[in-house]
Design an enzyme around this catalytic site. Structure first.
Site, short mmCIF file in Angstrom:
data_model
loop_
_atom_site.label_atom_id
_atom_site.label_comp_id
_atom_site.label_asym_id
_atom_site.label_seq_id
_atom_site.Cartn_x
_atom_site.Cartn_y
_atom_site.Cartn_z
N GLY A 94 -13.05 -2.46 6.35
CA GLY A 94 -11.62 -2.32 6.07
C GLY A 94 -10.93 -1.27 6.93
N GLY A 118 -3.42 5.35 5.68
CA GLY A 118 -3.93 5.50 4.31
C GLY A 118 -2.78 5.62 3.34
CB VAL A 139 4.81 8.97 14.60
CG1 VAL A 139 3.79 9.42 15.63
CG2 VAL A 139 5.87 8.09 15.25
CE LYS A 181 1.10 4.80 14.59
NZ LYS A 181 -0.33 4.67 14.28
CB THR A 236 -0.91 -0.02 1.25
OG1 THR A 236 -1.60 -1.26 1.26
CG2 THR A 236 -1.91 1.12 1.22
CD GLU A 239 7.15 13.78 9.46
OE1 GLU A 239 8.06 14.58 9.67
OE2 GLU A 239 6.25 13.56 10.29
CB ILE A 292 0.03 14.08 11.11
CG1 ILE A 292 -1.41 13.62 11.01
CG2 ILE A 292 0.15 15.35 11.93
CD1 ILE A 292 -2.03 13.25 12.35
CE LYS A 310 2.61 1.72 13.60
NZ LYS A 310 2.36 1.08 12.49
CD GLU A 336 -4.21 -4.21 9.59
OE1 GLU A 336 -4.21 -5.24 8.90
OE2 GLU A 336 -3.66 -3.16 9.24
N1 HSE Z 1 -3.25 0.65 12.33
C1 HSE Z 1 -2.79 2.01 12.40
C2 HSE Z 1 -3.96 2.89 12.81
C3 HSE Z 1 -2.22 2.41 11.07
O1 HSE Z 1 -5.09 2.40 12.92
O2 HSE Z 1 -3.77 4.07 13.07
C4 HSE Z 1 -1.15 3.44 11.13
O3 HSE Z 1 -0.08 3.08 11.94
#
Ligand code: HSE
Length: 402
Positions: free
Chosen positions: A182, A297, A127, A200, A11, A124, A131, A100, A185
């Site tokens: 979706g 995303g 985390v 994070k 992705t 970058e 953003i 991460k 997970e």
């Molecule tokens: N699984 C993470 C979330 C994706 O839901 O924020 C980004 O680390």
């Protein structure tokens, strides 16, 4: 021209290739030179895809390609991502990653290696997805001592808690719905148990104080015990429940925690709902600054990765110092940290109220009409004082106030 290799065409990796292609002209103007994707490492082939002719299956080809100056790691997982990133840096290539887990586990060592090799290791996207938070912490907030970081750092759990609040549904049905859409997970453990947010906040706190905060040392509590009844109490309190990754400077130590917290409408992050993430940073000079956006995303995360690619292209042959030593950050024991707690205990009203006062001292009752339990808010107390008092009553759940 700078040539880039992308490790992993999933992705985020495919998003990186797409942005470098779609915004090529703009990126060239802003960088001062062209950035070209020379190769993409993946076990699979992608017939019909723009990268079909540049797919390689063996990392050695990329490592030994002296034309490749920047390696983008978007494979995820610790191994072989770590070995590939290390080998890339050792070969004199700059690396940027969205990983991460890799950064939280190996950040200081990889940064040191990058410094020795006069290249850069940037992360970058690790985390807060799209953003900008790592670069602002390192650069824009460099003049400040960081007093506090408070973040809604996980989109999945923020979505689940928002749905529970807005629809009054229970955790399991919202999670199932989120999985079907979706947003969560198939195995949601890392998100719902707070492990993702833990890594994070470990990265952000390490960067803020320049020392290593091991994620294993951070007290971490997920959202699986939050029920629709908790949400009803929160509403009665004029509050929302959000899971925070947070750290705070307390004297010469730092406290850090991942846990669901109650926040009222005066809290700056109160209106951060759905899949969005936000991070509040308090500096001793700048005051409060907030960062808000999509924490996950394809294109949002890839945009953050490409910002690192551009940074590395602009700082070719210059190591931009990132202060993050392997020396351990002195962490305040969690039992010494103080909060006000919202507590639910088993029992009928009068009897439970007397037990609560006996154990906790002065409490403020919260009544949403349940006959079989008693809800109340404590005065501010340490975690250890709370544990002691909680041992004297039959606790159903407790949530800290931020
Ligand atoms: N699984 C993470 C979330 C994706 O839901 O924020 C980004 O680390």
């Amino acid at each position: 021209m700078k040539k880039v290799s992308v490790l992993g065409y999933g992705t985020v990796g495919s998003g990186v290739v797409e942005i470098l292609r779609e915004n090529a002209e703009l990126i060239e103007k802003r960088t001062g030179e062209k950035i070209q994707v020379k190769s993409v490492l993946d076990l699979r082939d992608f017939p019909g895809d723009p990268v079909q002719d540049i797919i390689v299956h063996d990392f050695e080809e990329i490592k030994n390609d002296s034309e490749v100056q920047i390696v983008v790691e978007t494979m995820g997982g610790l191994h072989p991502a770590y070995e590939f990133v290390k080998a890339s840096l050792e070969s004199g290539k700059s690396v940027c990653t969205s990983n991460k887990a890799l950064v939280a586990a190996y950040g200081p060592g990889l940064l040191k290696l990058a410094e020795e090799k006069n290249v850069n290791f940037l992360f970058e996207a690790s985390v807060g997805g799209g953003i900008p938070i790592i670069r602002p912490l390192k650069v824009s907030l460099a003049p400040d001592e960081i007093l506090e970081i408070s973040g809604i750092l996980n989109g999945t759990t923020n979505y689940i808690l928002t749905e529970m609040t807005e629809k009054g549904s229970d955790f399991d049905s919202v999670l199932k719905d989120a999985q079907e859409k979706g947003y969560a997970e198939k195995d949601p453990t890392a998100d719902v148990e707070g492990y993702d947010a833990c890594r994070k906040i470990a990265i952000l706190t390490s960067l803020a104080y320049g020392k290593q905060l091991d994620f294993e040392d951070i007290y971490t509590e997920g959202i699986t015990k939050i029920t629709d009844r908790d949400i009803q109490y929160a509403k009665k309190l004029g509050a929302k429940i959000k899971i925070f990754g947070s750290s705070k400077k307390v004297g010469d130590k730092v406290s850090a925690m991942v846990a669901p917290k109650l926040i009222t409408s005066s809290h700056p992050l109160y209106s951060v709902d759905g899949v969005f993430n936000a991070i509040l940073v308090k500096g001793n000079m700048v005051g409060d600054v907030m960062f808000y956006g999509q924490g996950a995303g394809k294109l949002a995360t890839a945009s953050a990765v490409v910002s690192d690619v551009i940074d590395e292209a602009k700082h070719f042959n210059i190591n931009v110092k990132t202060l993050w030593d392997s020396e351990k950050l002195a962490l305040m024991p969690t039992k010494e940290v103080s909060f006000r707690f919202f507590v639910r205990i088993h029992g009928k009203k009068e009897e439970a109220a007397a037990q609560a006062e006996c154990a906790f001292g002065k409490v403020t009752p919260v009544d949403v009409g349940f006959e079989d339990e008693y809800g109340f808010v404590t005065e501010e107390m340490t975690e250890s004082a709370f544990e002691k008092a909680a041992g004297e009553v039959d606790v159903i759940n407790r949530i800290r106030f931020d």
